[in-house]
Design a protein around this motif. Sequence first.
Motif, short mmCIF file in Angstrom:
data_model
loop_
_atom_site.label_atom_id
_atom_site.label_comp_id
_atom_site.label_asym_id
_atom_site.label_seq_id
_atom_site.Cartn_x
_atom_site.Cartn_y
_atom_site.Cartn_z
N LEU A 23 -1.53 17.69 -11.11
CA LEU A 23 -2.94 18.07 -11.25
C LEU A 23 -3.43 18.80 -10.01
CD1 LEU A 23 -5.34 17.77 -13.21
CD2 LEU A 23 -5.97 15.68 -11.98
N ALA A 24 -3.05 18.32 -8.82
CA ALA A 24 -3.47 18.98 -7.59
C ALA A 24 -2.87 20.37 -7.46
CB ALA A 24 -3.07 18.12 -6.39
N ILE A 25 -1.58 20.51 -7.78
CA ILE A 25 -0.92 21.81 -7.68
C ILE A 25 -1.55 22.79 -8.65
CG2 ILE A 25 1.26 23.01 -8.01
CD1 ILE A 25 2.65 20.46 -7.02
N ALA A 26 -1.84 22.33 -9.88
CA ALA A 26 -2.46 23.21 -10.87
C ALA A 26 -3.84 23.67 -10.42
CB ALA A 26 -2.57 22.47 -12.21
N ALA A 27 -4.54 22.85 -9.61
CA ALA A 27 -5.87 23.22 -9.13
C ALA A 27 -5.81 24.07 -7.86
CB ALA A 27 -6.69 21.96 -8.86
N GLY A 28 -4.61 24.36 -7.31
CA GLY A 28 -4.49 25.24 -6.15
C GLY A 28 -4.28 24.52 -4.84
N TYR A 29 -3.99 23.22 -4.86
CA TYR A 29 -3.83 22.44 -3.62
C TYR A 29 -2.37 22.10 -3.39
CZ TYR A 29 -8.84 21.52 -4.32
OH TYR A 29 -10.19 21.65 -4.52
N GLU A 30 -2.08 21.73 -2.14
CA GLU A 30 -0.85 21.04 -1.80
C GLU A 30 -1.19 19.57 -1.59
OE1 GLU A 30 1.16 22.68 1.51
OE2 GLU A 30 1.26 24.71 0.69
N LEU A 31 -0.36 18.67 -2.06
CA LEU A 31 -0.58 17.24 -1.91
C LEU A 31 0.48 16.69 -0.95
CD1 LEU A 31 -2.34 14.86 -2.82
CD2 LEU A 31 -0.69 14.44 -4.65
N ALA A 32 0.03 16.16 0.20
CA ALA A 32 0.95 15.67 1.23
C ALA A 32 0.79 14.17 1.38
CB ALA A 32 0.66 16.36 2.56
N LEU A 33 1.91 13.46 1.45
CA LEU A 33 1.92 12.00 1.62
C LEU A 33 2.56 11.67 2.96
CD1 LEU A 33 1.58 9.07 0.64
CD2 LEU A 33 3.81 9.29 -0.49
N ASP A 34 1.84 10.90 3.76
CA ASP A 34 2.34 10.46 5.07
C ASP A 34 2.33 8.94 5.07
OD1 ASP A 34 3.05 10.00 7.67
OD2 ASP A 34 1.20 10.79 8.55
N SER A 35 3.48 8.31 4.96
CA SER A 35 3.56 6.85 4.91
C SER A 35 4.81 6.39 5.62
CB SER A 35 3.57 6.36 3.46
OG SER A 35 4.71 6.85 2.78
N PRO A 36 4.81 5.20 6.19
CA PRO A 36 6.00 4.68 6.86
C PRO A 36 7.08 4.29 5.85
CG PRO A 36 4.27 3.02 6.85
CD PRO A 36 3.67 4.27 6.29
N SER A 37 8.26 4.09 6.36
CA SER A 37 9.38 3.72 5.48
C SER A 37 9.37 2.24 5.14
CB SER A 37 10.71 4.09 6.14
OG SER A 37 10.82 3.44 7.41
N THR A 38 8.65 1.45 5.91
CA THR A 38 8.57 0.01 5.66
C THR A 38 7.26 -0.32 4.96
OG1 THR A 38 7.63 -0.34 7.85
CG2 THR A 38 10.02 -0.56 7.62
N PRO A 39 7.21 -1.40 4.17
CA PRO A 39 5.99 -1.73 3.43
C PRO A 39 4.83 -2.11 4.36
CG PRO A 39 7.90 -2.85 2.49
CD PRO A 39 8.34 -2.28 3.80
N ILE A 40 3.63 -1.81 3.91
CA ILE A 40 2.38 -2.29 4.54
C ILE A 40 1.65 -3.07 3.47
CG2 ILE A 40 0.19 -1.63 5.56
CD1 ILE A 40 1.50 0.81 6.72
N GLU A 41 1.54 -4.36 3.66
CA GLU A 41 1.06 -5.22 2.58
C GLU A 41 -0.34 -5.77 2.85
OE1 GLU A 41 5.05 -7.05 0.53
OE2 GLU A 41 4.26 -8.12 2.30
N LEU B 147 0.82 -1.21 0.00
CA LEU B 147 0.00 0.00 0.00
C LEU B 147 0.86 1.27 0.00
CD1 LEU B 147 -2.85 -1.02 2.51
CD2 LEU B 147 -2.82 -1.16 0.01
N VAL B 148 2.03 1.21 0.60
CA VAL B 148 2.92 2.38 0.59
C VAL B 148 3.34 2.69 -0.84
CG1 VAL B 148 5.14 3.29 1.36
CG2 VAL B 148 3.71 1.96 2.94
N GLY B 149 3.69 1.67 -1.61
CA GLY B 149 4.07 1.88 -3.00
C GLY B 149 2.93 2.42 -3.82
N ILE B 150 1.71 1.92 -3.58
CA ILE B 150 0.54 2.42 -4.31
C ILE B 150 0.32 3.89 -4.00
CG2 ILE B 150 -1.97 2.27 -4.43
CD1 ILE B 150 -1.73 -0.74 -4.26
N ALA B 151 0.41 4.27 -2.71
CA ALA B 151 0.20 5.67 -2.34
C ALA B 151 1.27 6.57 -2.96
CB ALA B 151 0.21 5.78 -0.81
N GLN B 152 2.50 6.13 -2.98
CA GLN B 152 3.57 6.94 -3.59
C GLN B 152 3.33 7.13 -5.08
OE1 GLN B 152 7.01 4.68 -2.45
NE2 GLN B 152 7.19 5.65 -0.42
N SER B 153 2.90 6.08 -5.76
CA SER B 153 2.64 6.17 -7.20
C SER B 153 1.51 7.13 -7.51
CB SER B 153 2.34 4.78 -7.75
OG SER B 153 2.00 4.84 -9.11
N VAL B 154 0.41 7.03 -6.74
CA VAL B 154 -0.74 7.92 -6.97
C VAL B 154 -0.35 9.36 -6.67
CG1 VAL B 154 -3.06 8.50 -6.17
CG2 VAL B 154 -2.44 6.10 -6.58
#
Length: 458
Positions: free
Chosen positions: A330-348, A316-323
């Motif tokens: 697209l988010a920045i162009a629409a006026g948002y900041e996009l923040a990702l909070d995920s652990p350094s180890t995989p969550i499968e 799931l960490v890899g999926i979140a990073q890819s998305v």
Amino acid sequence: MSKQDDPYCLRSRLSWRLLALQTAILVALVAVVLAGLCASGFVLAERDEDRVIDVVQRALARDAQGGLILRQTSELKQLRGETPDLWFLVRDKQGHWLSEGTVPAEFAAIGGGLDQISQARLGWQLFEDDPRKAAARMKRVDTDAGNVQVITATQGRLTGAKALFMTSIAFLAIALPGLVLMGSATFIATPMIVRRAFRGLDTTADQARRIDIHQRGARLSVEQIPLEVVPLVTAVNDALARLDQGYARHKRFVADAAHELRTPIAILNTRLESLPSGPEKTRLLEDAARLATLTEQLLDIQRLDRCGHPFARVDLVGIAQSVAADLAPLAIAAGYELALDSPSTPIETIGDAAALERALTNLVQNAIQHGPRRGTIGIRVGRPASIEVTDEGAGIPADQREQIFEPFYRLKPLDRGAGLGLNMVREIVLLHGGHVTVADGPNGGACFRVTLPPIREN
């Protein structure tokens, strides 16, 4: 629903109807038996055994010498008139006696031997004597002349009231115990028989309760069920077959439509890229990206539905990073900041990476499209296996948080969305054995949480 259409208890209805049938049969049987006995002469329906004794009891008196005499009462006169063959013999314990009519020799000399007997019926041997011969009735009664013994034939007209009373007593004595016994057996045995007969139907009902939209091809069993219920189960199975066929046609149509949409959407994206930069281009690119995502989601659901569960280990960490990487521009162009909070180890978890990525993409695009075009859109991956998407928009009203996952439902009727995105998210998550919920975000807005089954290490 009318009162006649209300459900009823089959056990109770069968029990009461069987009891009514048994009562009717028993009454008819008693009537036939009594009629047969009357026709054969064994039962003298118009005779009253105690009529003569009652009349003599009220007419008996003593003369001046202490002998027994009969007062000429109206009852005695009527009895003599209606009974030409009247006879009786009266004796007291002092040896006085009187008689009237022709007393049969068989009964004339036995009175002294029955002084210690209060009452008796003196008849004939069954099937060897003439049943039409009147039997004798002996009874000790108290009269104005004292206690006496009266012997007479069982004769005298039976009054209507006494006939009704005797018939009722006979019915109660003969029919009521049998009816009580049969009724008790009916109310005990009928529920047991019905329960045993419908045991197979309970199994069929359990099978029906387990059928859902993802279990096509299921049919109800017709084994061990009553023949009367087989047509109903067969009709249900036929209906399930028609539903399967319609569902398959629907699935094929959706898959074909999604495939056909891919090409025009790709052409649309190419043409949009050639437009000059500006707010309108950004919105058009967002709409085109949403169309592409919905198309891919439809294809993902079709593929997962056909293949059952062709799942593998998914990070799931890899999926979140890819998305986050794909949608950040697209988010920045629409006026948002996009923040990702995920652990350094995989969550499968176990699942399909492409479908889960599509679901997360849809949640982020939903936040971009329906947000205030400011603030932060957050993606957070947590343990044991969950992903949260938060925004700082107006949030979702509490009374609509279940409805937004229904197809074609939109919070605002004039919203540009088709109302399919969140429904597609829920379908993908359900196919993975998880669930999706929405709550208030930590900084206002909404928080969508996808929870999936974690991998359990042995």
